[in-house]
Design a protein around this motif. Structure first.
Motif, PDB file in Angstrom:
ATOM      1  N   LEU A 554       0.837  -1.209   0.000  1.00 31.88           N
ATOM      2  CA  LEU A 554       0.000   0.000   0.000  1.00 31.88           C
ATOM      3  C   LEU A 554       0.866   1.251   0.000  1.00 31.88           C
ATOM      4  N   ARG A 555       1.917   1.237   0.779  1.00 29.61           N
ATOM      5  CA  ARG A 555       2.829   2.385   0.803  1.00 29.61           C
ATOM      6  C   ARG A 555       3.519   2.556  -0.547  1.00 29.61           C
ATOM      7  N   TYR A 556       3.959   1.436  -1.124  1.00 23.99           N
ATOM      8  CA  TYR A 556       4.620   1.485  -2.428  1.00 23.99           C
ATOM      9  C   TYR A 556       3.681   2.060  -3.485  1.00 23.99           C
ATOM     10  N   LEU A 557       2.410   1.680  -3.425  1.00 22.64           N
ATOM     11  CA  LEU A 557       1.428   2.177  -4.385  1.00 22.64           C
ATOM     12  C   LEU A 557       1.275   3.692  -4.261  1.00 22.64           C
ATOM     13  N   ALA A 558       1.190   4.176  -3.025  1.00 21.73           N
ATOM     14  CA  ALA A 558       1.069   5.623  -2.814  1.00 21.73           C
ATOM     15  C   ALA A 558       2.294   6.356  -3.338  1.00 21.73           C
ATOM     16  N   GLU A 559       3.485   5.810  -3.076  1.00 20.75           N
ATOM     17  CA  GLU A 559       4.726   6.438  -3.532  1.00 20.75           C
ATOM     18  C   GLU A 559       4.818   6.427  -5.055  1.00 20.75           C
ATOM     19  N   SER A 560       4.455   5.314  -5.681  1.00 25.70           N
ATOM     20  CA  SER A 560       4.562   5.197  -7.132  1.00 25.70           C
ATOM     21  C   SER A 560       3.617   6.148  -7.860  1.00 25.70           C
ATOM     22  N   ARG A 561       2.503   6.517  -7.212  1.00 23.35           N
ATOM     23  CA  ARG A 561       1.553   7.456  -7.815  1.00 23.35           C
ATOM     24  C   ARG A 561       1.905   8.911  -7.498  1.00 23.35           C
ATOM     25  N   GLY A 562       2.904   9.093  -6.641  1.00 27.85           N
ATOM     26  CA  GLY A 562       3.272  10.447  -6.261  1.00 27.85           C
ATOM     27  C   GLY A 562       2.337  11.068  -5.245  1.00 27.85           C
ATOM     28  N   ASP A 563       1.563  10.237  -4.540  1.00 29.88           N
ATOM     29  CA  ASP A 563       0.645  10.747  -3.521  1.00 29.88           C
ATOM     30  C   ASP A 563       1.421  11.240  -2.304  1.00 29.88           C
ATOM     31  N   PRO A 564       0.841  12.163  -1.548  1.00 31.06           N
ATOM     32  CA  PRO A 564       1.448  12.536  -0.264  1.00 31.06           C
ATOM     33  C   PRO A 564       1.514  11.307   0.634  1.00 31.06           C
ATOM     34  N   MET A 565       2.604  11.185   1.379  1.00 28.37           N
ATOM     35  CA  MET A 565       2.750  10.019   2.239  1.00 28.37           C
ATOM     36  C   MET A 565       1.703  10.060   3.353  1.00 28.37           C
ATOM     37  N   PRO A 566       0.864   9.026   3.485  1.00 28.41           N
ATOM     38  CA  PRO A 566      -0.137   9.005   4.552  1.00 28.41           C
ATOM     39  C   PRO A 566       0.508   9.164   5.927  1.00 28.41           C
ATOM     40  N   GLU A 567      -0.199   9.841   6.807  1.00 29.32           N
ATOM     41  CA  GLU A 567       0.322  10.103   8.145  1.00 29.32           C
ATOM     42  C   GLU A 567       0.609   8.799   8.886  1.00 29.32           C
ATOM     43  N   PHE A 568      -0.127   7.767   8.565  1.00 27.71           N
ATOM     44  CA  PHE A 568       0.075   6.452   9.185  1.00 27.71           C
ATOM     45  C   PHE A 568       1.520   5.989   9.048  1.00 27.71           C
ATOM     46  N   TYR A 569       2.110   6.200   7.852  1.00 26.04           N
ATOM     47  CA  TYR A 569       3.475   5.749   7.598  1.00 26.04           C
ATOM     48  C   TYR A 569       4.522   6.699   8.173  1.00 26.04           C
ATOM     49  N   GLN A 570       4.119   7.899   8.543  1.00 23.50           N
ATOM     50  CA  GLN A 570       5.038   8.853   9.141  1.00 23.50           C
ATOM     51  C   GLN A 570       5.105   8.712  10.660  1.00 23.50           C
ATOM     52  N   ASP A 571       4.262   7.873  11.203  1.00 20.23           N
ATOM     53  CA  ASP A 571       4.233   7.625  12.640  1.00 20.23           C
ATOM     54  C   ASP A 571       5.575   7.049  13.094  1.00 20.23           C
ATOM     55  N   PRO A 572       6.215   7.641  14.124  1.00 25.39           N
ATOM     56  CA  PRO A 572       7.473   7.071  14.634  1.00 25.39           C
ATOM     57  C   PRO A 572       7.347   5.602  15.021  1.00 25.39           C
ATOM     58  N   ALA A 573       6.158   5.191  15.436  1.00 25.29           N
ATOM     59  CA  ALA A 573       5.953   3.790  15.808  1.00 25.29           C
ATOM     60  C   ALA A 573       6.070   2.875  14.588  1.00 25.29           C
ATOM     61  N   TYR A 574       5.617   3.351  13.427  1.00 23.74           N
ATOM     62  CA  TYR A 574       5.764   2.552  12.204  1.00 23.74           C
ATOM     63  C   TYR A 574       7.239   2.437  11.826  1.00 23.74           C
ATOM     64  N   GLN A 575       7.987   3.535  11.991  1.00 25.49           N
ATOM     65  CA  GLN A 575       9.417   3.502  11.711  1.00 25.49           C
ATOM     66  C   GLN A 575      10.117   2.543  12.674  1.00 25.49           C
ATOM     67  N   TYR A 576       9.697   2.583  13.933  1.00 21.84           N
ATOM     68  CA  TYR A 576      10.384   1.776  14.942  1.00 21.84           C
ATOM     69  C   TYR A 576      10.147   0.284  14.754  1.00 21.84           C
ATOM     70  N   ILE A 577       8.920  -0.114  14.446  1.00 26.87           N
ATOM     71  CA  ILE A 577       8.650  -1.540  14.305  1.00 26.87           C
ATOM     72  C   ILE A 577       9.416  -2.135  13.124  1.00 26.87           C
ATOM     73  N   ASN A 578       9.804  -1.282  12.185  1.00 25.32           N
ATOM     74  CA  ASN A 578      10.593  -1.738  11.041  1.00 25.32           C
ATOM     75  C   ASN A 578      12.090  -1.529  11.239  1.00 25.32           C
ATOM     76  N   TYR A 579      12.473  -1.102  12.437  1.00 27.04           N
ATOM     77  CA  TYR A 579      13.889  -1.011  12.808  1.00 27.04           C
ATOM     78  C   TYR A 579      14.204  -2.285  13.596  1.00 27.04           C
ATOM     79  N   ASN A 580      14.439  -3.362  12.875  1.00 23.79           N
ATOM     80  CA  ASN A 580      14.475  -4.682  13.492  1.00 23.79           C
ATOM     81  C   ASN A 580      15.827  -4.963  14.155  1.00 23.79           C
ATOM     82  N   ILE A 581      15.813  -4.881  15.474  1.00 27.32           N
ATOM     83  CA  ILE A 581      17.018  -5.161  16.252  1.00 27.32           C
ATOM     84  C   ILE A 581      17.417  -6.626  16.093  1.00 27.32           C
ATOM     85  N   LEU A 582      16.426  -7.494  16.112  1.00 29.60           N
ATOM     86  CA  LEU A 582      16.673  -8.917  15.904  1.00 29.60           C
ATOM     87  C   LEU A 582      16.159  -9.312  14.528  1.00 29.60           C
TER      88      LEU A 582
END
Length: 652
Positions: A554-582
């Motif tokens: 879904l994020r890739y689709l928004a980026e490929s269309r040039g849409d503004p990045m949804p606030e959901f993906y800008q959430d620090p929590a979304y960034q953190y869960i994808n910062y995989n320590i393990l």
């Protein structure tokens, strides 16, 4: 249970009523009951399903629960709800429409490949994994020349089987005994590819997607500005051999696809070993360790300097055989050798490189964009079995050395700019590889059989041990990635199992903070809850019902269309869960000694693990040796605690 419906932590002893009655029975790779149901209703390999958006959000919030504080969780929940009811709903609808139009592939195949090819980070240490072969059971066959010849011949036999459409399909067996049936294998091998699925179906054996095999041979990743490309030329018949940074090629197949006589191949390798005694002055292999844009620019200079033919012969070679000029000292040295080596005798852009040292240690380093461990592991299993059971050459019988004209040593025109680029790449690579620490770990008190006797999942127990160890080290639950294959679907790649859960968090706290308050029986129940939920997550992931790939698409689709990045993906929590320590992955195979990969983040760990019948082990990478040493101690302590609990002993 519908675990995601009640994942908020609750006091010990409080019970919740499950909303659904899903039995969380599964196999680590593909869940038996659900896969059989899925496959029995379609006479072809199905497309990877797109989960319902509401389900993905529910799974996402369940994975966020152990990572966030109450206020952070409420904020993320608010953003997730707004996304689900707003722009996310539109993106999801558009994704389904695209998926219906692209019925020939899965909804995530293109975006996932693009993710790999668009990354500008060096692929070595960041992306390329390695897998090592076990040593040949007959020690005399572990001579470098003998083993290189035998493994190469077996690899080409695999190639010919693949191209002749007689290679047995990758299969998930409902009844594993079928995999040992010679009659069934013979029957299946006689079927044309177009109908082999039906033969397997009637035996309750379900072929998996094998589309990745098309890039296994004669392929390379080619650096380009902004985004790389995959190149293949299946008409090329030559093998690429690297020795001390020098490049050699010779035709290993004749025009109709027949392989050279094994002793002729051995003779060519003798010529190469005798020629490449000193390291090249400017080893071009270092360039493949560079930032991809930097490497793309230097590659253009190479082509403009008149090296088109030599570069093409590297890119189109069947595969790269790396003959190293040193012996392996220990397991850590072996991992370093196969993960990155010394840089000069590697071409990391090749689909895979077969690496063999002086003492006969052998392994595969493979470029990750084109495929995953399933295809490479099948290749390794076949090659190891054939090379050890049916060796093409034997020790103490050396081929007559043929005229060196049969082997072409590639020559390159290097101007000052290219030489300078090689020097800079070497300096950067040497600095980075010296930061990398790799250490093996073995635990001998129990293995798969013992855990199964405890009526628990061996994979879940190892993952829980990692969670408890991480909690000891960091004082909190950290983002964790476990890879799960979705090869049960057409063009399936992987899905993420989120091993850090409210169950593992509660269990870690009990073992670390309140260990004296719990009896062995109470701790065992906590472990059982973790095991059941982990198996449930495995089932979801294997059936394409995780949330990571869906939200990524879904994020890739928004980026490929040039849409503004949804606030959901800008959430620090979304960034953190994808910062995989393990970052974790298992490689259980009778042919594999060990495997591994670099950490996903600078302060994280890359954990490649194997669970054997009577013991378990792992190979862990890190950029901070002190942190790695502590993690290994904590991991051992966690497994010892589990063993005490399984034995009915209370913790001190």
């Amino acid at each position: 249970k519908d675990y995601h419906s009640h994942l908020s932590p609750h006091p010990r002893g409080e019970k919740k009523t499950p909303q659904k009655n899903f039995s969380p029975l599964s196999h680590h790779f593909l869940p038996t009951l659900f896969l059989v149901f899925l496959m029995k209703h379609c006479f072809h390999i199905s497309l990877l399903p797109i989960p319902e958006l509401e389900d993905s959000i529910k799974r996402y919030m369940a994975a966020q629960k152990p990572l966030l504080g109450d206020s952070e969780y409420r904020n993320t929940e608010k953003l997730a709800k707004a996304f689900k009811n707003g722009i996310g709903k539109e993106l999801h609808r558009n994704l389904i429409e695209l998926d219906k139009k692209n019925f020939h592939t899965s909804y995530v195949t293109g975006p996932w490949l693009d993710r790999y090819l668009s990354s500008r980070d060096p692929i070595v240490l960041n992306f390329n994994p390695f897998i090592t072969f076990k040593r040949d059971p007959q020690e005399s066959y572990n001579d470098q020349l003998v083993r290189a010849t035998n493994l190469t011949v077996s690899a080409i036999k695999f190639l010919n089987s693949l191209r002749s459409s007689i290679l047995e399909p990758d299969i998930y067996y409902v009844n594993p005994q079928w995999s040992k049936s010679k009659a069934f294998k013979r029957f299946l091998s006689l079927l044309p590819t177009s109908v082999s699925w039906y033969g397997a179906y009637f035996a309750q054996a379900y072929p998996l997607d094998m589309s990745q095999y098309g890039h296994l041979f004669n392929s390379s990743r080619v650096p380009k500005q902004g985004k790389d490309e995959l190149f293949s030329d299946h008409g090329a018949r030559h093998l690429l051999v690297m020795r001390n940074g020098h490049f050699y090629v010779f035709d290993i197949l004749d025009p109709i696809g027949n392989i050279l006589h094994p002793y002729e191949i051995q003779a060519h390798l003798i010529n190469i070993l005798q020629d490449g005694e000193t390291v090249a002055e400017y080893p071009l292999g270092y360039l493949t360790t560079e930032n991809r844009n930097t490497w793309a620019a230097v590659r253009e200079q190479l082509l403009q300097a008149g090296n088109e033919e030599s570069v093409y012969k590297i890119d189109s070679a069947i595969f790269c055989l790396c003959l190293d000029s040193f012996r392996i000292e220990n397991s850590s040295h072996l991992s370093h050798c196969m993960l990155h080596g010394y840089g000069y005798n590697r071409w990391f852009d090749k689909s895979f490189s077969l690496i063999i040292t002086v003492d006969g240690s052998a392994g595969i380093n493979f470029e990750h964009s084109w495929g995953d461990g399933v295809a490479v592991l099948r290749f390794i299993n076949e090659v190891y079995a054939d090379s050890t059971k049916h060796p093409a050459v034997v020790p103490k019988r050396t081929a007559a050395v043929l005229c060196s004209a049969n082997v072409e040593k590639l020559q390159f025109h290097l101007n000052e700019s290219i030489r300078s680029a090689v020097t800079v790449a070497r300096q950067k690579f040497d600095k980075q590889r010296h930061k990398m620490t790799v250490k093996p770990f073995e635990f001998r008190k129990f293995g798969k059989q013992y855990v199964i006797q405890q009526r628990m999942s061996p994979d879940a127990i190892f993952q829980l041990a990692c969670q408890v160890a991480a909690y000891r080290q960091f004082g909190k639950t950290v983002p964790t990635y476990e890879s799960c294959s979705t090869a049960g679907f057409k063009h399936g790649r992987t899905e993420t199992i989120r091993s850090a859960t409210v169950y593992t968090k509660r269990c870690a706290q009990a073992f670390i903070i309140d260990r004296k308050k719990y009896s062995a029986q109470e701790l065992r129940k906590l472990i059982e809850s973790c095991s059941k939920y982990h198996k449930f997550l495995q089932m979801e992931a294997a059936l394409g019902q995780g949330f990571d790939r869906h939200l990524f698409a879904l994020r890739y689709l928004a980026e490929s269309r040039g849409d503004p990045m949804p606030e959901f993906y800008q959430d620090p929590a979304y960034q953190y869960i994808n910062y995989n320590i393990l970052s974790t992955s298992t490689l259980n195979s009778p042919s594999v000694f060990l495997g591994g990969f670099g950490p996903l983040v600078p302060d994280g760990f890359g954990i490649g693990y194997n669970i054997y019948d009577y013991w378990l082990g792992c190979n862990i990478t890190s950029y901070v040796e002190r942190d790695l040493d502590k993690f290994l101690l904590d991991l051992e302590g966690s497994l010892n605690d589990f063993f005490d609990v399984f034995q009915g002993r209370s913790l001190k």
